[in-house]
Design a protein around this motif. Structure first.
Motif: not given
Length: 125
Positions: A10, A23, A27, A45, A47, A101
């Motif tokens: 990040r 995110w 996103h 994704q 995380h 992004e």
């Protein structure tokens, strides 16, 4: 099938919680909206969770800083990826995704590469 893997760190000015929220909730839906146009077959994704296990694993192997997450995007073939990103609409989308992004990813510390999966252990009951 090919897969783009992005190992993401990040931006330093945002917390992990802010990063994950943006995110996942901004996103992610943005990419979902255009996935078909982009010929993406799947988008995941992952995380990073806050657990002492991360530090234990890194230290036991002499590894560097952890990533804040991993993104995986699948395409049927390299041709599909190239066709999707080369079209006029794909070029616009590429710019939209990169601009977005840049709001949460530190590109200089993140990594991206294409892969081909080799499944060695399948799910079991």
């Amino acid at each position: 099938m090919i897969k783009l893997v992005m190992c993401v760190i990040r931006c330093p000015e945002i917390s992990r919680g802010e990063f994950q929220d943006y995110w996942r909730n901004h996103h992610g839906p943005l990419f979902q909206k255009f996935a078909e146009t982009y010929k993406a077959r799947r988008y995941v994704q992952s995380h990073t969770i806050d657990t002492p296990l991360n530090e234990t694993v890194r230290k036991s192997r002499g590894m560097s800083q952890e990533y804040d997450g991993i993104a995986e995007i699948w395409w049927e073939s390299e041709k599909d990826f190239i066709d999707a990103t080369s079209s006029p609409e794909g070029q616009k989308l590429r710019s939209v995704f990169l601009d977005d992004e840049a709001k949460f990813m530190d590109f200089s510390k993140s990594a991206a590469f294409f892969t081909e999966e080799h499944v060695l252990v399948k799910e079991y009951d």
